[in-house]
Design an enzyme around this catalytic site. Structure first.
Site, PDB file in Angstrom:
ATOM      1  N   ARG A 108       7.662 -32.926 -45.003  1.00  0.00           N
ATOM      2  CA  ARG A 108       8.459 -33.289 -43.570  1.00  0.00           C
ATOM      3  C   ARG A 108       7.491 -33.581 -42.479  1.00  0.00           C
ATOM      4  O   ARG A 108       6.357 -33.400 -42.607  1.00  0.00           O
ATOM      5  CB  ARG A 108       8.998 -31.835 -43.465  1.00  0.00           C
ATOM      6  CG  ARG A 108       8.343 -30.759 -42.874  1.00  0.00           C
ATOM      7  CD  ARG A 108       7.795 -30.607 -41.422  1.00  0.00           C
ATOM      8  NE  ARG A 108       7.414 -29.418 -40.878  1.00  0.00           N
ATOM      9  CZ  ARG A 108       6.572 -29.056 -40.259  1.00  0.00           C
ATOM     10  NH1 ARG A 108       5.672 -30.178 -39.693  1.00  0.00           N
ATOM     11  NH2 ARG A 108       6.201 -27.841 -39.741  1.00  0.00           N
ATOM     12  N   GLU A 207      13.718 -27.305 -34.136  1.00  0.00           N
ATOM     13  CA  GLU A 207      12.460 -27.245 -33.438  1.00  0.00           C
ATOM     14  C   GLU A 207      11.792 -28.148 -32.541  1.00  0.00           C
ATOM     15  O   GLU A 207      11.321 -28.284 -31.446  1.00  0.00           O
ATOM     16  CB  GLU A 207      11.427 -26.459 -34.247  1.00  0.00           C
ATOM     17  CG  GLU A 207      10.126 -26.156 -33.583  1.00  0.00           C
ATOM     18  CD  GLU A 207       8.849 -25.474 -34.314  1.00  0.00           C
ATOM     19  OE1 GLU A 207       9.272 -24.578 -35.274  1.00  0.00           O
ATOM     20  OE2 GLU A 207       7.954 -25.435 -34.158  1.00  0.00           O
ATOM     21  N   ARG A 211      13.245 -33.738 -37.704  1.00  0.00           N
ATOM     22  CA  ARG A 211      12.470 -33.248 -38.885  1.00  0.00           C
ATOM     23  C   ARG A 211      13.068 -34.078 -39.901  1.00  0.00           C
ATOM     24  O   ARG A 211      14.179 -33.959 -40.365  1.00  0.00           O
ATOM     25  CB  ARG A 211      12.548 -31.711 -39.007  1.00  0.00           C
ATOM     26  CG  ARG A 211      11.945 -30.694 -37.854  1.00  0.00           C
ATOM     27  CD  ARG A 211      10.566 -30.807 -38.210  1.00  0.00           C
ATOM     28  NE  ARG A 211       9.766 -30.007 -37.221  1.00  0.00           N
ATOM     29  CZ  ARG A 211       9.163 -28.664 -37.500  1.00  0.00           C
ATOM     30  NH1 ARG A 211       9.543 -28.088 -38.495  1.00  0.00           N
ATOM     31  NH2 ARG A 211       8.789 -28.076 -36.578  1.00  0.00           N
ATOM     32  N   CYS A 253       5.471 -27.476 -30.947  1.00  0.00           N
ATOM     33  CA  CYS A 253       4.786 -26.225 -31.252  1.00  0.00           C
ATOM     34  C   CYS A 253       3.183 -26.964 -31.428  1.00  0.00           C
ATOM     35  O   CYS A 253       3.226 -27.924 -32.180  1.00  0.00           O
ATOM     36  CB  CYS A 253       4.999 -25.465 -32.554  1.00  0.00           C
ATOM     37  SG  CYS A 253       3.901 -24.339 -33.116  1.00  0.00           S
ATOM     38  N   THR A 255       0.856 -26.399 -33.399  1.00  0.00           N
ATOM     39  CA  THR A 255       0.517 -26.503 -34.742  1.00  0.00           C
ATOM     40  C   THR A 255       0.850 -27.638 -35.577  1.00  0.00           C
ATOM     41  O   THR A 255       0.327 -28.141 -36.584  1.00  0.00           O
ATOM     42  CB  THR A 255       0.768 -25.335 -35.580  1.00  0.00           C
ATOM     43  OG1 THR A 255       2.668 -25.536 -35.722  1.00  0.00           O
ATOM     44  CG2 THR A 255       0.593 -23.902 -35.157  1.00  0.00           C
ATOM     45  N   ARG A 262       3.934 -31.425 -42.822  1.00  0.00           N
ATOM     46  CA  ARG A 262       3.631 -30.329 -43.550  1.00  0.00           C
ATOM     47  C   ARG A 262       4.185 -30.881 -45.173  1.00  0.00           C
ATOM     48  O   ARG A 262       5.006 -30.873 -45.396  1.00  0.00           O
ATOM     49  CB  ARG A 262       4.584 -29.285 -43.100  1.00  0.00           C
ATOM     50  CG  ARG A 262       4.119 -27.708 -43.852  1.00  0.00           C
ATOM     51  CD  ARG A 262       4.885 -26.604 -43.288  1.00  0.00           C
ATOM     52  NE  ARG A 262       6.167 -26.374 -43.893  1.00  0.00           N
ATOM     53  CZ  ARG A 262       6.224 -25.610 -45.046  1.00  0.00           C
ATOM     54  NH1 ARG A 262       5.330 -25.267 -45.564  1.00  0.00           N
ATOM     55  NH2 ARG A 262       7.209 -25.360 -45.934  1.00  0.00           N
ATOM     56  N   ARG A 291       3.646 -19.341 -47.625  1.00  0.00           N
ATOM     57  CA  ARG A 291       5.029 -18.853 -47.081  1.00  0.00           C
ATOM     58  C   ARG A 291       5.897 -18.519 -48.309  1.00  0.00           C
ATOM     59  O   ARG A 291       5.457 -18.702 -49.336  1.00  0.00           O
ATOM     60  CB  ARG A 291       5.649 -20.106 -46.379  1.00  0.00           C
ATOM     61  CG  ARG A 291       5.075 -20.315 -45.217  1.00  0.00           C
ATOM     62  CD  ARG A 291       6.138 -21.430 -44.703  1.00  0.00           C
ATOM     63  NE  ARG A 291       5.380 -22.064 -43.247  1.00  0.00           N
ATOM     64  CZ  ARG A 291       5.977 -22.823 -42.501  1.00  0.00           C
ATOM     65  NH1 ARG A 291       7.102 -23.491 -42.806  1.00  0.00           N
ATOM     66  NH2 ARG A 291       5.321 -23.391 -41.406  1.00  0.00           N
ATOM     67  N   GLU A 296       9.523 -20.336 -43.333  1.00  0.00           N
ATOM     68  CA  GLU A 296       8.475 -19.457 -42.764  1.00  0.00           C
ATOM     69  C   GLU A 296       8.621 -17.753 -42.177  1.00  0.00           C
ATOM     70  O   GLU A 296       9.663 -17.521 -42.089  1.00  0.00           O
ATOM     71  CB  GLU A 296       8.345 -20.230 -41.124  1.00  0.00           C
ATOM     72  CG  GLU A 296       6.918 -19.642 -40.480  1.00  0.00           C
ATOM     73  CD  GLU A 296       6.819 -20.577 -39.293  1.00  0.00           C
ATOM     74  OE1 GLU A 296       7.773 -21.188 -38.840  1.00  0.00           O
ATOM     75  OE2 GLU A 296       5.616 -20.473 -38.716  1.00  0.00           O
TER      76      GLU A 296
HETATM   77  N1  ARG Z   1       5.136 -19.510 -32.680  1.00  0.00           N
HETATM   78  C1  ARG Z   1       4.993 -18.715 -33.867  1.00  0.00           C
HETATM   79  C2  ARG Z   1       3.739 -18.034 -34.000  1.00  0.00           C
HETATM   80  O1  ARG Z   1       3.095 -18.148 -33.119  1.00  0.00           O
HETATM   81  C3  ARG Z   1       5.300 -19.937 -35.119  1.00  0.00           C
HETATM   82  C4  ARG Z   1       3.905 -21.015 -35.032  1.00  0.00           C
HETATM   83  C5  ARG Z   1       4.059 -21.958 -36.098  1.00  0.00           C
HETATM   84  N2  ARG Z   1       5.237 -22.153 -36.798  1.00  0.00           N
HETATM   85  C6  ARG Z   1       6.076 -23.142 -36.257  1.00  0.00           C
HETATM   86  N3  ARG Z   1       7.310 -23.270 -36.678  1.00  0.00           N
HETATM   87  N4  ARG Z   1       5.836 -23.840 -35.186  1.00  0.00           N
HETATM   88  O2  ARG Z   1       3.575 -17.385 -35.189  1.00  0.00           O
END
Ligand code: ARG
Length: 339
Positions: A108, A207, A211, A253, A255, A262, A291, A296
C-alpha cells in the site's frame, strides 16, 4: 508490553524548549503543536506519538518533527526523496513459489491531495470535496482495475464486517487516531473502492486521504508491485498529490512519509512465532516491522504474522520492497530461522 511515556519519540523530542518555541504557531488550517502531540500525550504507549494536520505542520513544527523523522527513518535535513518504480529492480518476484509459507502479499501507499488539510485537521466539507475528487479519479480505471466505490455510510453492517474480516476494509481509527482528531465525523466522507477481482483497493479518507492497495494470495510481490504502479500512473493523471523533494509524499503520520509504502506479507511462522519477542528482534535486525494479521496493534493468529518494511523515507519504492524481499528470504528461503 506496557510502555511508559518516556519511550515515545514525541516525549523524547517535545522538550520544554521546543514547546516554548512552537507554542504560538498555527498553520493555515489552524493546527498547533499541541494538536500535533495530542495522540502521544493521551496514549502513553505510543511509539511515535505525533501527527501532522497539513503539509505546513512539517515546516512550522520542524524542531519537533525533524528529529523524530531522523530517528525513525534515519533521514536527515537536506536529504532528497528517491523515487524508483522500475519493477525490474525488485530482486525476487515470487517469494514463495512452492506456496508453503506466504498466505498473501500486499503493498500500500498513502497519499494526500495537494492543498488539502490532512485527516487530523480537515473539515467535514473539505473531506467531502476530497472524496468527490478521488471518486471521479477512480472512474478512470479499466480492465482488471475497474471496480466500484462504496461509501461507508451506505454500507450494511453485514457487508462491512465481512470486508473487515477479509482484510479489505479499514475499521474506525484506533485510539491513536481518535486522539489525533482523525476520526471526526465518522463515517462521513469515507469509503472504499475495490476492483472486481478485489486485488486492488483504495481506502478514502482514512488516516490519509488515499490508501492505494494492491494485494493477492501467495507470494508474488512483483505482480503486486506492478499492479500498484499501473494504478498510480492512472490516478496521477487526474489527482495532484501533496509532495516535496525532501519529504516525498506527505502523510499525516511521520512514519509514512517518503514512499508512504508498506510492502507486507502474511506469513506462517509457527515455530518462530512461539517466541514473539525474539521474532520481533529478528525482524528489527532485518529492518522489518512485525504485526498481527488484523492490522496494527493486533495479535497474531495461528502463528501467522504480518511482516513489512519499516523504513519508508530515504529509500526508493523498489528499495522498500527489496527490504521485505531480503528479509523474507532470510526467514524462509534460506530456512536459517524456520528450522
Ligand atoms: N501514533 C501511533 C504510535 O505512535 C502509530 C504510529 C504508526 N502507525 C500509523 N498507523 N501511522 O504508536
Amino acid at each position: 508490553m506496557e510502555k511508559n511515556h518516556s519511550q515515545s519519540l514525541m516525549s523524547k523530542y517535545f522538550t520544554k524548549e521546543v514547546k516554548n518555541k512552537l507554542s504560538g504557531l498555527k498553520t493555515s488550517n489552524g493546527f498547533t503543536v499541541l494538536d500535533a502531540v495530542r495522540s502521544g500525550m493521551e496514549n502513553p504507549d505510543s511509539n511515535v506519538g505525533v501527527y501532522a494536520g497539513d503539509e505546513e505542520s512539517y515546516s512550522f513544527f520542524a524542531p519537533l518533527f525533524d528529529p523524530i523523522i531522523e530517528e525513525y527513518h534515519g533521514y536527515k535535513k537536506g536529504e532528497l526523496h528517491k523515487t524508483d518504480f522500475d519493477s525490474s529492480h525488485i530482486e525476487i518476484n515470487n517469494l514463495d513459489s512452492e506456496g508453503k509459507y506466504i498466505i498473501s502479499s500486499r503493498i500500500r501507499v498513502g497519499r494526500n491531495l495537494k492543498d488539502f488539510a490532512f485527516s487530523p485537521a480537515i473539515s467535514k466539507s473539505e473531506r467531502i470535496v476530497a472524496e468527490n475528487k478521488i471518486v471521479a479519479a477512480l472512474k478512470q480505471f479499466k480492465d482488471d482495475l475497474q471496480g466500484r466505490y462504496c461509501q461507508l455510510s451506505n454500507m450494511s453492517e453485514e457487508i462491512r464486517l465481512q470486508m473487515v474480516k477479509d482484510h479489505f476494509l479499514f475499521k474506525k481509527g484506533d485510539r491513536f487516531l481518535e486522539s489525533a482528531g482523525a476520526n471526526r465525523d465518522w463515517p462521513e466522507g469515507r469509503g472504499i473502492f475495490y476492483s472486481n477481482d478485489k486485488k486492488f483497493l483504495v481506502w478514502v479518507n482514512e488516516e490519509d486521504q488515499l490508501r492505494i492497495i494492491s494485494m493477492q494470495a501467495g507470494g508474488n510481490i512483483g505482480e503486486v508491485f506492478k499492479r500498484l504502479t499501473r494504478a498510480l500512473d492512472i490516478l496521477q493523471k487526474s489527482l495532484i498529490f501533496a509532495y516535496s523533494g525532501h519529504f516525498g509524499y506527505f502523510s499525516s503520520c511521520p512514519t509514512n512519509l517518503g514512499t508512504a509504502m508498506r510492502a507486507s506479507v502474511h506469513i506462517k511462522l509457527p515455530k518462530l512465532g512461539r517466541d514473539e519477542t525474539n521474532l520481533k528482534t529478528i525482524c528489527a535486525s532485518l529492518n522489518l516491522s512485525l504485526r498481527g494479521v488484523h492490522g496494527e496493534h493486533s495479535n497474531s493468529e495461528n502463528g501467522v504474522f504480518d511482516i513489512s518494511n519499516k523504513q519508508r523515507l530515504g529509500v526508493s519504492e523498489t528499495e522498500a520492497v527489496n527490504t521485505l524481499v531480503r528479509g523474507v528470504k532470510e526467514l524462509i528461503i534460506n530456512k536459517k530461522i524456520m528450522n
